[in-house]
Design a protein around this motif. Structure first.
Motif, PDB file in Angstrom:
ATOM      1  N   GLU A 138       3.057   8.167   4.744  1.00 13.35           N
ATOM      2  CA  GLU A 138       3.939   7.755   3.634  1.00 13.35           C
ATOM      3  C   GLU A 138       4.220   8.940   2.710  1.00 13.35           C
ATOM      4  OE1 GLU A 138       2.021   4.311   1.931  1.00 13.35           O
ATOM      5  OE2 GLU A 138       2.560   3.057   3.651  1.00 13.35           O
TER       6      GLU A 138
ATOM      7  N   VAL B 121      -6.358   4.147   7.036  1.00 11.26           N
ATOM      8  CA  VAL B 121      -5.757   4.263   5.696  1.00 11.26           C
ATOM      9  C   VAL B 121      -5.303   5.698   5.431  1.00 11.26           C
ATOM     10  CG1 VAL B 121      -6.372   4.347   3.243  1.00 11.26           C
ATOM     11  CG2 VAL B 121      -6.877   2.296   4.567  1.00 11.26           C
ATOM     12  N   GLU B 122      -6.136   6.673   5.784  1.00 12.94           N
ATOM     13  CA  GLU B 122      -5.758   8.082   5.556  1.00 12.94           C
ATOM     14  C   GLU B 122      -4.493   8.445   6.331  1.00 12.94           C
ATOM     15  OE1 GLU B 122     -10.283   9.676   4.566  1.00 12.94           O
ATOM     16  OE2 GLU B 122      -9.406  10.054   6.559  1.00 12.94           O
TER      17      GLU B 122
ATOM     18  N   ALA C 127      -2.101   6.346   7.267  1.00  9.71           N
ATOM     19  CA  ALA C 127      -0.967   5.667   6.625  1.00  9.71           C
ATOM     20  C   ALA C 127      -0.574   6.399   5.333  1.00  9.71           C
ATOM     21  CB  ALA C 127      -1.320   4.209   6.329  1.00  9.71           C
ATOM     22  N   ALA C 128      -1.579   6.801   4.554  1.00 15.18           N
ATOM     23  CA  ALA C 128      -1.321   7.488   3.279  1.00 15.18           C
ATOM     24  C   ALA C 128      -0.585   8.798   3.520  1.00 15.18           C
ATOM     25  CB  ALA C 128      -2.638   7.751   2.543  1.00 15.18           C
ATOM     26  N   GLN C 129      -1.033   9.530   4.530  1.00 17.85           N
ATOM     27  CA  GLN C 129      -0.428  10.836   4.816  1.00 17.85           C
ATOM     28  C   GLN C 129       0.991  10.661   5.351  1.00 17.85           C
ATOM     29  OE1 GLN C 129      -2.096  13.856   4.113  1.00 17.85           O
ATOM     30  NE2 GLN C 129      -0.002  14.622   4.378  1.00 17.85           N
TER      31      GLN C 129
END
Lengths: 332, 332
Positions: free
Chosen positions: B154, B147-148, B150-152
């Motif tokens: 994006e 998740v981290e 993917a978040a970074q």
């Protein structure tokens, strides 16, 4: 078989539908627990079956509450169908034509009608999504460009356990706030800052708007929108027409002379989709029911000047319960 | 009138279609320059008109190359129609039924066919989206949770001028990489790390996959996938059947004994939509043309072990031109 699936199959029987083809991913998610990532087909009948693509098979087999089979071509579907066939209003013409002639088809929105009334578990997921979204907003520094604000907000939501942004984040500031759906630009933010954003938790969405104001004129308009919103919220209860809530919000704004500047409907249901039943709009003929979740979001948009919108999420019990925890008037 | 619009109207004449109803936002964007944020209707005829909702009027008036009018209800559309009416395959049954009876309707995909062949300007936008996506990947630190990451990724894309992620970012690591569409979890990333991601620039999308490997077994599978991909890419040229490219990639993987583990098609067109014409798949009957942009993305998925996919974007000229700049085998 889970309760919702059972209810929907009972509704089918009432409408004399023998089998139903469900293609909309949100409807499949609702009835099976699994949200397909590529085309999948749920066949509803007394023994429902989920036809998943190969690409989804492994994931679906761990999540689907409905028996799973792998399908290759759309025409395989015909083997599973019998009698009068229910189809969704959202089915596309291409698919519709493949079925016409071979079957008696009837469009029905029984799944969407069932989805409008939320279970306790569904409300918990919506509340969780909303909690993530609000926490992520409050963690922001309100400086930089509109794009930077949107990027940071979406990052915060991801880190706070949102699966994604529930729709394209709107950060529209200064005169761009008069665009109800203004996408973020590289302009430095200026007041008012209109932010419309949402998170997704377990496939359930939140949807909220806050407008951060500065000048007296902005505050004047803000207070009108807030009055319209609060009056509409107070009027919500089971048995009231959806269109009546739109009327009530619109009347307040019209009395202040801004009726023409309120250029969208008052609200909509939220759940597995960001816009779902019911619609709080002028021409909707539905009746509000207990356990529906809706937004109430009047706005005033003054072209060339600015726009204000305030949007909260409401759970309908005997009266309206506001799910949002952050107040309408924010200052940073 | 712009060239694309002119071409599509000529195609209508050839099919004896007098007016066409265009509802798909990407098709409206393609022909008018404006991407609607809510339901809008483009009527194609010798004097085309864009019927926008009130909510989009201000934004559309600054962007649409086609004359703009505001519409209130779908039935207003009927006043603009005459003769034989073309409709999109994607029109939903609900809308289709509102028109049936009053008009002679014919489904056509002339807009999608036109969109498959890109102008120089469109290719530049796709290249820009891809450039943003690749730069954003290379800025990542490959640690933390899926998740981290993917978040970074994006966040980086947003800051680097992407309008949004072009689809739900896939970060699937370790044994989860055997899910072709695995969504990111809170697990710490482990090898292989499969990342499928894209940016959007001027409404045009990029789509790429990289899998970062570690062990010898992973490298063995990686090399098979890479060989399949390179062989397929080398076979691309105008005049070849789409299905032939799928065949070629599949044969390489099958020869190594992993045919059953390649569980999706070889590629697809990319542009205003993330999946558009042509489809590089077994049953597609299309022929590749110059100036199409397609992905080539074979994969091998070993359930319980891991999966590898390599996806590049190709512009078809006399041969394939790979648009990606980052190499297939990345190490950090």
């Amino acid at each position: 078989m889970n309760t919702k699936l059972k209810q929907v199959i009972e509704s089918m029987h009432k409408e004399n539908i023998d089998s139903m083809i469900v293609l909309k991913p949100e409807n499949i998610r609702y009835l099976t627990g699994f949200r397909p990532s590529s085309s999948s087909i749920l066949i509803l009948k007394d023994n429902p079956v989920l036809l998943a693509s190969k690409i989804d098979r492994e994931d679906a087999s761990g999540r689907s509450l409905v028996n799973l089979e792998v399908y290759k071509e759309f025409k395989d579907v015909k083997n599973y169908l019998e009698g009068k066939i229910g189809i969704e209003n959202s089915m596309n013409v291409e698919t519709y034509k493949k079925l016409t002639g071979d079957f008696e088809l009837e469009t029905t929105d029984i799944v969407e009608i069932s989805r409008a009334v939320k279970s306790k578990w569904e409300v918990e997921n919506i509340e969780k999504a909303l909690q993530i979204a609000e926490k992520s907003l409050l963690e922001l520094e309100f400086s930089g460009t509109e794009v930077e604000l949107a990027a940071q907000l979406e990052y915060n939501m991801r880190i706070n356990d949102s699966e994604r942004a529930s729709f394209e984040t709107i950060v529209a500031s200064g005169s761009r706030s008069s665009l109800p759906h203004g996408s973020p630009t590289k302009n430095e933010v200026e007041y008012p800052i209109l932010i419309d954003w949402g998170a997704v938790y377990n496939n359930y969405s939140s949807d909220t708007t806050r407008t951060i104001i500065e000048t007296e004129k902005q505050e004047e308009i803000f207070n009108i929108v807030l009055e319209a919103q609060q009056t509409a919220i107070k009027s919500i209860k089971p048995g009231v027409k959806s269109s009546e809530i739109d009327n009530i919000a619109r009347e307040v704004i019209t009395e202040y002379g801004y009726g023409d500047a309120f250029i969208h409907s008052t609200g909509h249901g939220v759940g597995l989709e960001i816009h779902e039943k019911p619609s709080l709009s002028k021409n909707d003929e539905g009746i509000l029911e207990k356990d529906m979740v809706v937004t109430v979001e009047p706005g005033i948009y003054l072209e060339g000047e600015f726009g204000i919108r305030i949007e909260d999420m409401i759970l309908i019990k005997n009266r309206a319960t506001v799910l949002n925890k952050t107040k309408a008037k924010l200052s940073f």
